[in-house]
Design a protein around this motif. Structure first.
Motif, mmCIF file in Angstrom:
data_model
loop_
_atom_site.group_PDB
_atom_site.id
_atom_site.type_symbol
_atom_site.label_atom_id
_atom_site.label_comp_id
_atom_site.label_asym_id
_atom_site.label_seq_id
_atom_site.Cartn_x
_atom_site.Cartn_y
_atom_site.Cartn_z
ATOM 1 N N ARG A 119 0.838 -1.188 0.000
ATOM 2 C CA ARG A 119 0.000 0.000 0.000
ATOM 3 C C ARG A 119 0.879 1.247 0.000
ATOM 4 O O ARG A 119 2.062 1.150 0.296
ATOM 5 C CB ARG A 119 -0.924 0.002 1.226
ATOM 6 C CG ARG A 119 -1.520 -1.358 1.443
ATOM 7 C CD ARG A 119 -2.856 -1.449 2.102
ATOM 8 N NE ARG A 119 -3.772 -0.377 2.029
ATOM 9 C CZ ARG A 119 -4.924 -0.408 1.350
ATOM 10 N NH1 ARG A 119 -5.215 -1.452 0.610
ATOM 11 N NH2 ARG A 119 -5.759 0.599 1.406
ATOM 12 N N ARG A 120 0.282 2.347 -0.369
ATOM 13 C CA ARG A 120 1.012 3.615 -0.326
ATOM 14 C C ARG A 120 0.469 4.410 0.866
ATOM 15 O O ARG A 120 -0.668 4.882 0.832
ATOM 16 C CB ARG A 120 0.823 4.391 -1.629
ATOM 17 C CG ARG A 120 1.509 5.746 -1.601
ATOM 18 C CD ARG A 120 1.374 6.467 -2.918
ATOM 19 N NE ARG A 120 2.150 5.790 -3.960
ATOM 20 C CZ ARG A 120 2.163 6.182 -5.232
ATOM 21 N NH1 ARG A 120 1.441 7.216 -5.608
ATOM 22 N NH2 ARG A 120 2.893 5.554 -6.110
ATOM 23 N N ALA A 122 0.533 7.369 3.579
ATOM 24 C CA ALA A 122 0.970 8.699 4.016
ATOM 25 C C ALA A 122 0.977 8.702 5.540
ATOM 26 O O ALA A 122 -0.043 8.425 6.173
ATOM 27 C CB ALA A 122 0.033 9.772 3.482
ATOM 28 N N ARG A 153 7.679 -0.177 6.073
ATOM 29 C CA ARG A 153 8.591 -0.328 4.928
ATOM 30 C C ARG A 153 9.121 -1.749 4.853
ATOM 31 O O ARG A 153 9.214 -2.337 3.781
ATOM 32 C CB ARG A 153 9.775 0.631 5.066
ATOM 33 C CG ARG A 153 9.425 2.031 4.724
ATOM 34 C CD ARG A 153 10.671 2.835 4.319
ATOM 35 N NE ARG A 153 10.255 4.207 4.094
ATOM 36 C CZ ARG A 153 10.457 5.200 4.955
ATOM 37 N NH1 ARG A 153 11.113 4.970 6.093
ATOM 38 N NH2 ARG A 153 10.037 6.408 4.695
ATOM 39 N N HIS A 157 5.569 -2.021 2.219
ATOM 40 C CA HIS A 157 4.691 -0.912 1.828
ATOM 41 C C HIS A 157 5.525 0.303 1.433
ATOM 42 O O HIS A 157 6.676 0.434 1.825
ATOM 43 C CB HIS A 157 3.760 -0.543 2.986
ATOM 44 C CG HIS A 157 2.866 -1.653 3.416
ATOM 45 N ND1 HIS A 157 1.854 -2.149 2.619
ATOM 46 C CD2 HIS A 157 2.844 -2.404 4.549
ATOM 47 C CE1 HIS A 157 1.241 -3.136 3.251
ATOM 48 N NE2 HIS A 157 1.830 -3.315 4.423
ATOM 49 N N GLU A 158 4.897 1.196 0.685
ATOM 50 C CA GLU A 158 5.543 2.461 0.374
ATOM 51 C C GLU A 158 5.086 3.471 1.437
ATOM 52 O O GLU A 158 3.893 3.669 1.626
ATOM 53 C CB GLU A 158 5.113 2.929 -1.023
ATOM 54 C CG GLU A 158 5.780 4.201 -1.456
ATOM 55 C CD GLU A 158 5.245 4.713 -2.795
ATOM 56 O OE1 GLU A 158 5.682 5.788 -3.208
ATOM 57 O OE2 GLU A 158 4.392 4.027 -3.407
ATOM 58 N N LEU A 160 5.064 7.308 2.780
ATOM 59 C CA LEU A 160 5.301 8.723 2.474
ATOM 60 C C LEU A 160 5.211 9.482 3.795
ATOM 61 O O LEU A 160 4.112 9.816 4.250
ATOM 62 C CB LEU A 160 4.239 9.246 1.500
ATOM 63 C CG LEU A 160 4.004 8.426 0.227
ATOM 64 C CD1 LEU A 160 2.820 8.983 -0.565
ATOM 65 C CD2 LEU A 160 5.256 8.422 -0.643
ATOM 66 N N TRP A 327 -3.113 14.276 -0.001
ATOM 67 C CA TRP A 327 -2.409 12.986 -0.003
ATOM 68 C C TRP A 327 -3.175 11.902 -0.735
ATOM 69 O O TRP A 327 -2.581 11.004 -1.323
ATOM 70 C CB TRP A 327 -2.044 12.560 1.431
ATOM 71 C CG TRP A 327 -0.933 13.435 1.939
ATOM 72 C CD1 TRP A 327 -1.049 14.545 2.721
ATOM 73 C CD2 TRP A 327 0.465 13.317 1.612
ATOM 74 N NE1 TRP A 327 0.191 15.121 2.909
ATOM 75 C CE2 TRP A 327 1.129 14.392 2.248
ATOM 76 C CE3 TRP A 327 1.210 12.420 0.855
ATOM 77 C CZ2 TRP A 327 2.509 14.582 2.141
ATOM 78 C CZ3 TRP A 327 2.587 12.612 0.756
ATOM 79 C CH2 TRP A 327 3.225 13.679 1.394
ATOM 80 N N THR A 328 -4.492 11.988 -0.734
ATOM 81 C CA THR A 328 -5.235 10.990 -1.501
ATOM 82 C C THR A 328 -5.279 11.378 -2.981
ATOM 83 O O THR A 328 -4.876 10.605 -3.841
ATOM 84 C CB THR A 328 -6.679 10.832 -0.981
ATOM 85 O OG1 THR A 328 -7.316 12.108 -0.985
ATOM 86 C CG2 THR A 328 -6.715 10.255 0.415
ATOM 87 N N ARG A 331 -1.359 12.625 -4.349
ATOM 88 C CA ARG A 331 -0.241 11.708 -4.133
ATOM 89 C C ARG A 331 -0.647 10.238 -4.165
ATOM 90 O O ARG A 331 0.191 9.356 -4.002
ATOM 91 C CB ARG A 331 0.459 12.033 -2.810
ATOM 92 C CG ARG A 331 0.998 13.461 -2.736
ATOM 93 C CD ARG A 331 2.144 13.716 -3.719
ATOM 94 N NE ARG A 331 3.314 12.950 -3.393
ATOM 95 C CZ ARG A 331 4.297 13.367 -2.597
ATOM 96 N NH1 ARG A 331 4.247 14.569 -2.063
ATOM 97 N NH2 ARG A 331 5.327 12.604 -2.333
ATOM 98 N N ALA A 333 -2.202 8.317 -2.110
ATOM 99 C CA ALA A 333 -2.058 7.482 -0.912
ATOM 100 C C ALA A 333 -3.294 6.606 -0.740
ATOM 101 O O ALA A 333 -4.418 7.070 -0.911
ATOM 102 C CB ALA A 333 -1.858 8.353 0.322
ATOM 103 N N THR A 334 -3.078 5.333 -0.418
ATOM 104 C CA THR A 334 -4.207 4.434 -0.163
ATOM 105 C C THR A 334 -4.578 4.436 1.313
ATOM 106 O O THR A 334 -5.684 4.089 1.684
ATOM 107 C CB THR A 334 -3.846 2.983 -0.529
ATOM 108 O OG1 THR A 334 -2.665 2.612 0.207
ATOM 109 C CG2 THR A 334 -3.561 2.839 -2.010
#
Ligand code: ARG
Length: 574
Positions: A119-120, A122, A153, A157-158, A160, A327-328, A331, A333-334
């Motif tokens: 997932r990404r 934030a 990480r 996951h990614e 931010l 962020w959603t 960027r 973000a999920t």
């Protein structure tokens, strides 16, 4: 590829398969209620028969027996014994345990699985305020946030990270005017809190200053260049303070991660626009508000989020609406996570509700709340003068205290001791913060956090240093992965080592670093028993010596990896 399904899960799957076959029920592995057994002589216990019995109207022991009869264990464990009211007691097979443990040796992740669905995320953490010292709440946010960043990480996951600096709003009028007053020439602020207090005092007592400050806010908001330049100085000066604390703490935030409140100015008009178009706004007392559904005060009145104040300005709530939207939408973000003190729980709940209504938020958003750091008197930690404790002072004190602890028995030279004192002192502060359930308050006490026994980082660091010293003395670990589990302490240690993946997964999915702390502590205790009971260097046979060195290696790597995921160093020597 290493096999990384953890033992608990593997047993649970087999148990539900058996239950399905024997009783025609369809259960998830969690419903098997498999857990490591606290009792000697039993490794795991499955506790599903009690509830299942009730549900099926059959005696739990009979249900347990039927499941046991249908179980196919594939060599993992012996057929389970049915005990007490209907527990299924498992003892893992020695050969299986030995092979599984040996397989960890070739796995740099030590059995910790990577997520199948990255997932990404934030992650808002630390987030101190410009022209104010960071306080204990920012310490917690920084330490917990950084541990979560590392855990997430590592899971694949990614992340931010974004540092939501409080760098905007009406106080900046007086702060800028004060800075201009005091700094004809060189502009440095030694003490942010003192600076803030002076500005406030002048604002409250000096009418002319207050007027200048108000004019200055207008200039700031309209983007006046000279004003912005002074504002930037305040931000830079404060950021230098924050970075000094981050460097001491080993927090991985950088200037690139700064997304202060001011960053979202650009988006505020669009936020209002979107909300108005969606029909979500109401004018109340001249202010544009959103009333998210389900939030009321004690009198039953609906609670507002103020989007635009009567004077046209924007506040904390508006900025957080813009933050979600940014962020959603911008960027991708999920997931949105906010590591912020518990008192802001309602604020975030309302922001999330409004953002869902606006359509900006469809994924996961969570406020990762935490309790207060208390002083010995049980009240929020303060200095003796009643002021907030400065983090930099606190951390310096931690290193000094740790130096005394280390000097007691260290064989290192002065430079080595200083380095270790830093790792031990900072580690102790972080671990004290991470090792309890984050939602609870905790008392800040040097003697407890620096204790060499008990659930402290010092204890873990000593255990790790001991493993290193053994390995050093051994002069190398023989190649191969043969593990022999003869003594009970050896077996118990291996069982612990096999469960790092579970602990990391639990800590990560619940955003609960303390679960990893507890596991590491138990592992260090298991190692200490092993070390007492099982001679390593003087083991009775070469194969046993090799096996024990391998267990020592795995323990060492487990402790080092676990601590690193918490942001704590594990020196080889103390
Ligand atoms: N600066 C705030 C404080 O010190 C914390 C900000 C948290 N993050 C947010 N997006 N509101 O209380």
């Amino acid at each position: 590829m290493q096999q990384t399904a953890d033992v608990t899960e593997e047993l649970a799957r087999r148990v539900v398969t058996a239950a399905g076959r024997a009783l025609d029920v369809d259960l998830t592995p969690e419903q098997a209620l498999v857990q490591a057994s606290p009792r000697d002589g039993v490794d795991f216990q499955a506790n599903l028969a009690m509830s299942l019995g009730k549900q099926l109207g059959r005696p739990p022991r009979e249900v347990a027996g039927l499941i046991a009869g249908a179980l196919e264990l594939g060599g993992i464990a012996d057929p389970p014994e049915v005990a007490g009211p209907g527990f299924l007691n498992f003892v893992l097979c020695k050969e299986w345990l030995e092979a599984r443990t040996g397989a960890l040796l070739g796995d740099p992740r030590l059995g910790v699985p990577e997520t199948a669905a990255p997932r990404r995320i934030a992650l808002d953490y630390s987030s101190p305020n410009v022209a104010k010292e960071m306080h204990a709440g920012h310490l917690r946010s920084s330490v917990i946030g950084d541990a979560l960043a590392r855990l997430l990480r590592f899971a694949g996951h990614e992340v931010l990270p974004h540092n939501h600096l409080g760098d905007w709003g009406t106080p900046f009028g007086m702060l800028i005017e004060h800075l201009l007053d005091v700094s004809a020439g060189q502009r440095t602020i030694a003490d942010l809190d003192a600076f803030y207090r002076e500005a406030r005092q002048k604002f409250d007592s000096d009418e002319a200053f207050a007027t200048r400050a108000r004019t200055r806010v207008v200039k700031l908001q309209s983007g006046d260049e000279d004003t912005l330049a002074v504002w930037q100085e305040l931000v830079d000066e404060s950021t230098r303070h924050f970075n000094a604390v981050y460097a001491l703490l080993g927090i991985s935030l950088t200037d690139n991660d700064i997304y202060g409140e001011s960053f979202y100015n650009l988006y505020l008009a669009a936020v209002v626009d979107d909300l108005e178009k969606a029909g979500l706004t109401e004018v109340s007392d001249g202010a544009i508000c959103v009333f998210p559904e389900g939030f009321r005060n004690r009198e039953g009145d609906r609670l507002p989020l103020i989007v635009r104040k009567r004077d046209g300005g924007y506040g904390y709530a508006a900025t957080d609406l813009a933050t979600v939207r940014y962020w959603t939408s911008e960027r991708g973000a999920t997931d949105l996570l906010y590591v912020v003190g518990a008192p802001q729980a309602q604020h975030f709940a309302m922001v999330f509700a409004a953002c869902r209504a606006a359509g900006w938020l469809t994924g996961h958003a969570e406020h990762i709340g935490f309790g207060t750091v208390l002083g010995a008197d049980g009240k929020a930690m303060r200095t003796r003068a009643g002021e907030t404790v400065k983090l930099a002072d606190l951390l310096t004190e931690a290193v000094t205290q740790a130096a005394a602890v280390v000097a007691e028995r260290s064989e290192l030279d002065a430079a080595g001791q200083a380095e270790v004192a830093r790792a031990v002192g900072i580690g102790a502060v972080k671990y004290a913060d991470l090792s309890g359930d984050r939602e609870r308050d905790y008392v800040f006490a040097w003697d407890r956090m620096l204790a060499k026994e008990g659930n402290t980082s010092v204890y873990l660091q000593y255990a790790h240093a001991r493993t290193q010293s053994i390995l050093q003395k051994a002069g190398g670990v023989p190649d191969g992965a043969g593990i022999l589990l003869e003594a009970p302490a050896e077996r118990a240690l291996a069982l612990k080592l096999l469960r790092l993946g579970e602990a990391v997964k639990a800590a990560t999915s619940a955003y609960a670093p303390h679960k990893l702390c507890t596991y590491l502590y138990e592992t260090a205790v298991a190692f200490s028993r092993f070390y007492d009971d099982c001679p390593v260097l003087k083991a009775p046979s070469p194969s046993l010596r090799a096996s024990r060195l391998r267990l020592t290696t795995l323990t060492s790597n487990t402790l080092a990896l676990g601590l690193s995921l918490l942001g704590i160093e594990a020196p080889d020597q103390l």
